[in-house]
Design a protein around this motif. Structure first.
Motif, PDB file in Angstrom:
ATOM      1  N   SER A   4       0.790  -1.223   0.000  1.00  0.00           N
ATOM      2  CA  SER A   4       0.000   0.000   0.000  1.00  0.00           C
ATOM      3  C   SER A   4       0.830   1.285   0.000  1.00  0.00           C
ATOM      4  CB  SER A   4      -0.929   0.020   1.223  1.00  0.00           C
ATOM      5  OG  SER A   4      -0.160  -0.026   2.410  1.00  0.00           O
ATOM      6  N   LYS A   5       2.132   1.172   0.230  1.00  0.00           N
ATOM      7  CA  LYS A   5       2.940   2.386   0.329  1.00  0.00           C
ATOM      8  C   LYS A   5       4.368   2.133  -0.143  1.00  0.00           C
ATOM      9  CE  LYS A   5       4.209   4.122   4.395  1.00  0.00           C
ATOM     10  NZ  LYS A   5       4.152   4.833   5.702  1.00  0.00           N
ATOM     11  N   VAL A   6       4.901   3.111  -0.839  1.00  0.00           N
ATOM     12  CA  VAL A   6       6.305   3.094  -1.250  1.00  0.00           C
ATOM     13  C   VAL A   6       6.939   4.384  -0.748  1.00  0.00           C
ATOM     14  CG1 VAL A   6       7.917   2.968  -3.182  1.00  0.00           C
ATOM     15  CG2 VAL A   6       5.723   1.791  -3.334  1.00  0.00           C
ATOM     16  N   VAL A   7       8.097   4.282  -0.118  1.00  0.00           N
ATOM     17  CA  VAL A   7       8.765   5.456   0.459  1.00  0.00           C
ATOM     18  C   VAL A   7      10.118   5.662  -0.212  1.00  0.00           C
ATOM     19  CG1 VAL A   7       9.694   6.511   2.549  1.00  0.00           C
ATOM     20  CG2 VAL A   7       7.622   5.111   2.681  1.00  0.00           C
ATOM     21  N   PHE A   8      10.333   6.886  -0.686  1.00  0.00           N
ATOM     22  CA  PHE A   8      11.632   7.287  -1.232  1.00  0.00           C
ATOM     23  C   PHE A   8      12.234   8.337  -0.308  1.00  0.00           C
ATOM     24  CE2 PHE A   8       9.166   5.906  -4.873  1.00  0.00           C
ATOM     25  CZ  PHE A   8      10.079   5.195  -5.642  1.00  0.00           C
ATOM     26  N   ILE A   9      13.531   8.293  -0.142  1.00  0.00           N
ATOM     27  CA  ILE A   9      14.215   9.271   0.706  1.00  0.00           C
ATOM     28  C   ILE A   9      15.380   9.887  -0.056  1.00  0.00           C
ATOM     29  CG2 ILE A   9      15.558   9.655   2.811  1.00  0.00           C
ATOM     30  CD1 ILE A   9      14.013   7.403   4.122  1.00  0.00           C
ATOM     31  N   ILE A  10      15.421  11.210  -0.124  1.00  0.00           N
ATOM     32  CA  ILE A  10      16.612  11.924  -0.593  1.00  0.00           C
ATOM     33  C   ILE A  10      17.394  12.295   0.656  1.00  0.00           C
ATOM     34  CG2 ILE A  10      17.476  13.969  -1.774  1.00  0.00           C
ATOM     35  CD1 ILE A  10      15.007  13.967  -3.490  1.00  0.00           C
ATOM     36  N   SER A  11      18.569  11.725   0.805  1.00  0.00           N
ATOM     37  CA  SER A  11      19.306  11.877   2.065  1.00  0.00           C
ATOM     38  C   SER A  11      19.749  13.310   2.309  1.00  0.00           C
ATOM     39  CB  SER A  11      20.523  10.950   2.077  1.00  0.00           C
ATOM     40  OG  SER A  11      21.370  11.235   0.985  1.00  0.00           O
ATOM     41  N   ARG A  12      20.030  14.055   1.248  1.00  0.00           N
ATOM     42  CA  ARG A  12      20.432  15.451   1.442  1.00  0.00           C
ATOM     43  C   ARG A  12      19.862  16.306   0.324  1.00  0.00           C
ATOM     44  NH1 ARG A  12      23.829  18.065   4.631  1.00  0.00           N
ATOM     45  NH2 ARG A  12      24.498  16.091   5.572  1.00  0.00           N
ATOM     46  N   SER A  13      18.996  17.215   0.661  1.00  0.00           N
ATOM     47  CA  SER A  13      18.353  18.085  -0.314  1.00  0.00           C
ATOM     48  C   SER A  13      19.216  19.324  -0.535  1.00  0.00           C
ATOM     49  CB  SER A  13      16.960  18.487   0.187  1.00  0.00           C
ATOM     50  OG  SER A  13      16.390  19.450  -0.657  1.00  0.00           O
ATOM     51  N   HIS A  14      19.686  19.520  -1.773  1.00  0.00           N
ATOM     52  CA  HIS A  14      20.585  20.646  -2.020  1.00  0.00           C
ATOM     53  C   HIS A  14      20.174  21.524  -3.199  1.00  0.00           C
ATOM     54  CE1 HIS A  14      22.638  16.826  -3.535  1.00  0.00           C
ATOM     55  NE2 HIS A  14      21.961  17.309  -4.536  1.00  0.00           N
ATOM     56  N   LEU A  15      19.158  21.110  -3.978  1.00  0.00           N
ATOM     57  CA  LEU A  15      18.797  21.881  -5.163  1.00  0.00           C
ATOM     58  C   LEU A  15      18.232  23.261  -4.820  1.00  0.00           C
ATOM     59  CD1 LEU A  15      17.284  19.227  -7.585  1.00  0.00           C
ATOM     60  CD2 LEU A  15      19.551  20.252  -7.602  1.00  0.00           C
ATOM     61  N   LYS A  16      17.552  23.358  -3.687  1.00  0.00           N
ATOM     62  CA  LYS A  16      17.012  24.659  -3.282  1.00  0.00           C
ATOM     63  C   LYS A  16      18.144  25.652  -3.033  1.00  0.00           C
ATOM     64  CE  LYS A  16      13.942  26.852   0.090  1.00  0.00           C
ATOM     65  NZ  LYS A  16      13.096  26.662   1.286  1.00  0.00           N
ATOM     66  N   ASN A  17      19.192  25.178  -2.374  1.00  0.00           N
ATOM     67  CA  ASN A  17      20.340  26.051  -2.119  1.00  0.00           C
ATOM     68  C   ASN A  17      21.054  26.412  -3.418  1.00  0.00           C
ATOM     69  OD1 ASN A  17      19.913  26.032   0.651  1.00  0.00           O
ATOM     70  ND2 ASN A  17      21.172  24.212   0.959  1.00  0.00           N
ATOM     71  N   LEU A  18      21.159  25.440  -4.343  1.00  0.00           N
ATOM     72  CA  LEU A  18      21.785  25.719  -5.631  1.00  0.00           C
ATOM     73  C   LEU A  18      20.996  26.766  -6.404  1.00  0.00           C
ATOM     74  CD1 LEU A  18      23.014  22.309  -7.100  1.00  0.00           C
ATOM     75  CD2 LEU A  18      24.393  24.290  -6.505  1.00  0.00           C
ATOM     76  N   PHE A  19      19.660  26.653  -6.377  1.00  0.00           N
ATOM     77  CA  PHE A  19      18.812  27.618  -7.072  1.00  0.00           C
ATOM     78  C   PHE A  19      19.068  29.016  -6.534  1.00  0.00           C
ATOM     79  CE2 PHE A  19      15.066  30.082  -8.008  1.00  0.00           C
ATOM     80  CZ  PHE A  19      14.672  29.643  -9.263  1.00  0.00           C
ATOM     81  N   ASN A  20      19.186  29.119  -5.228  1.00  0.00           N
ATOM     82  CA  ASN A  20      19.442  30.413  -4.600  1.00  0.00           C
ATOM     83  C   ASN A  20      20.777  30.992  -5.065  1.00  0.00           C
ATOM     84  OD1 ASN A  20      20.893  31.771  -1.967  1.00  0.00           O
ATOM     85  ND2 ASN A  20      18.757  32.406  -2.194  1.00  0.00           N
ATOM     86  N   LYS A  21      21.797  30.127  -5.164  1.00  0.00           N
ATOM     87  CA  LYS A  21      23.107  30.595  -5.608  1.00  0.00           C
ATOM     88  C   LYS A  21      23.097  30.939  -7.102  1.00  0.00           C
ATOM     89  CE  LYS A  21      26.008  28.251  -2.198  1.00  0.00           C
ATOM     90  NZ  LYS A  21      27.090  27.252  -1.995  1.00  0.00           N
ATOM     91  N   PHE A  22      22.377  30.137  -7.887  1.00  0.00           N
ATOM     92  CA  PHE A  22      22.327  30.372  -9.334  1.00  0.00           C
ATOM     93  C   PHE A  22      21.680  31.714  -9.661  1.00  0.00           C
ATOM     94  CE2 PHE A  22      22.362  25.702 -11.000  1.00  0.00           C
ATOM     95  CZ  PHE A  22      23.662  25.568 -10.531  1.00  0.00           C
ATOM     96  N   PHE A  23      20.511  31.958  -9.057  1.00  0.00           N
ATOM     97  CA  PHE A  23      19.677  33.081  -9.472  1.00  0.00           C
ATOM     98  C   PHE A  23      19.486  34.149  -8.398  1.00  0.00           C
ATOM     99  CE2 PHE A  23      18.127  29.207 -11.694  1.00  0.00           C
ATOM    100  CZ  PHE A  23      18.590  29.530 -12.954  1.00  0.00           C
ATOM    101  N   SER A  24      20.191  33.996  -7.271  1.00  0.00           N
ATOM    102  CA  SER A  24      20.103  34.968  -6.175  1.00  0.00           C
ATOM    103  C   SER A  24      18.645  35.194  -5.781  1.00  0.00           C
ATOM    104  CB  SER A  24      20.766  36.295  -6.577  1.00  0.00           C
ATOM    105  OG  SER A  24      22.108  36.096  -6.948  1.00  0.00           O
ATOM    106  N   LYS A  25      17.913  34.103  -5.670  1.00  0.00           N
ATOM    107  CA  LYS A  25      16.481  34.187  -5.390  1.00  0.00           C
ATOM    108  C   LYS A  25      16.076  33.050  -4.459  1.00  0.00           C
ATOM    109  CE  LYS A  25      12.045  34.253  -7.878  1.00  0.00           C
ATOM    110  NZ  LYS A  25      11.413  34.156  -9.207  1.00  0.00           N
ATOM    111  N   ASP A  26      15.296  33.389  -3.419  1.00  0.00           N
ATOM    112  CA  ASP A  26      14.848  32.367  -2.466  1.00  0.00           C
ATOM    113  C   ASP A  26      13.569  31.701  -2.957  1.00  0.00           C
ATOM    114  OD1 ASP A  26      16.830  32.518  -0.471  1.00  0.00           O
ATOM    115  OD2 ASP A  26      15.948  34.381   0.278  1.00  0.00           O
TER     116      ASP A  26
END
Length: 275
Positions: A4-26
């Motif tokens: 009934s359930k499948v669980v995925f885990i991303i051990s470290r989320s970093h794309l949000k920080n990369l986006f901020n560095k790329f475009f200077s936008k939160d």
């Protein structure tokens, strides 16, 4: 995983920080949330029941909980989606990141972005679409693949002159980073190549051996076209599922009538847009 359930885990989320560095936008959300759509559609097709997902953040981790409902799933939609144009400026951090050459494909088929590694696998609907094309007109699709291989050669001839062996190595690395199966050069002069078994291992549970062979064979025609146009020769094509042998027949690669029609539409500009 359970019934009934499948669980995925991303051990470290970093794309949000990369986006901020790329475009200077939160952002007030995680970029990885787009994965939920892919996961839901993939699992819904796999289980034939509608799958819904919930995302929660636990420290640096992102957890995707995917619940398999009792509602039957059939992907049919008339919806059309349009992107919204947004104005933003590229940060100096991104420019220095690109020019530092910390981004690009690696020799092992992975794609690096700084210290982040990923690999792009062919999407299943793309494979199904390609199989339908091969079923309808295999000869035309093979011819088109050859012409696309020729376009890849043209792309690599732009700029400073480089040797043919380096161009072929770059093209083969491109196939690997796109998840199309990695190639090893056995003997470039004799036109001998070996295709890795990654493709079979990744997709054998979803497609028959006959379908996988058709897909790999068509991918090899990209290689065939690139080889012919790069060396300006005509070759005899042989592929046994692993080894590709491009045996020279004659010099002077001349377009057939079908290839001339393709050449009118398959320009360098629209091919780059396609990529």
């Amino acid at each position: 995983m359970n019934n009934s359930k499948v669980v995925f885990i991303i051990s470290r989320s970093h794309l949000k920080n990369l986006f901020n560095k790329f475009f200077s936008k939160d952002l007030d959300f995680y970029v990885e949330e787009i994965l939920a759509g892919f996961i839901e559609n993939f699992l819904s097709n796999l289980y034939k029941n509608k799958v819904i997902s919930k995302i929660k953040s636990i420290g640096p981790k992102l957890v995707f909980e995917c619940f398999i409902t009792e509602n039957k799933y059939n992907f049919e939609t008339d919806k059309k989606y349009f992107s919204i144009k947004q104005e933003f400026s590229v940060s100096s951090w991104l420019k220095s990141f690109i020019f530092s050459k910390n981004i690009g494909p690696n020799s092992d088929g992975t794609f690096s972005m700084g210290r982040i590694y990923a690999v792009s696998m062919p999407w299943f609907f793309g494979i199904d679409y390609l199989l339908s094309l091969l079923t309808d007109d295999c000869d035309f699709r093979d011819t088109l693949a050859k012409m696309e291989g020729g376009i890849l050669v043209k792309l690599n001839l732009i700029g400073a002159p480089i040797s043919k062996s380096i161009i072929m190595s770059k093209l083969l690395m491109t196939f690997g980073s796109a998840g199309l199966g990695r190639f090893v050069i056995i003997d470039l002069k004799k036109g001998l190549f070996k295709m890795s078994c990654d493709f079979d291992e990744n997709f054998s549970m979803f497609y028959s051996k006959e379908d996988l062979f058709s897909l790999k064979r068509n991918i090899c025609f990209f290689l065939c076209g690139a080889y012919e146009f790069l060396y300006n020769i005509n070759v005899e094509f042989n592929f046994d599922g692993t080894i590709v042998h491009l045996k020279k027949l004659s010099d002077g690669r001349v377009l057939s009538d079908v290839e001339k029609e393709i050449d009118k539409n398959l320009t360098l500009k629209n091919f780059m847009f396609k990529i």
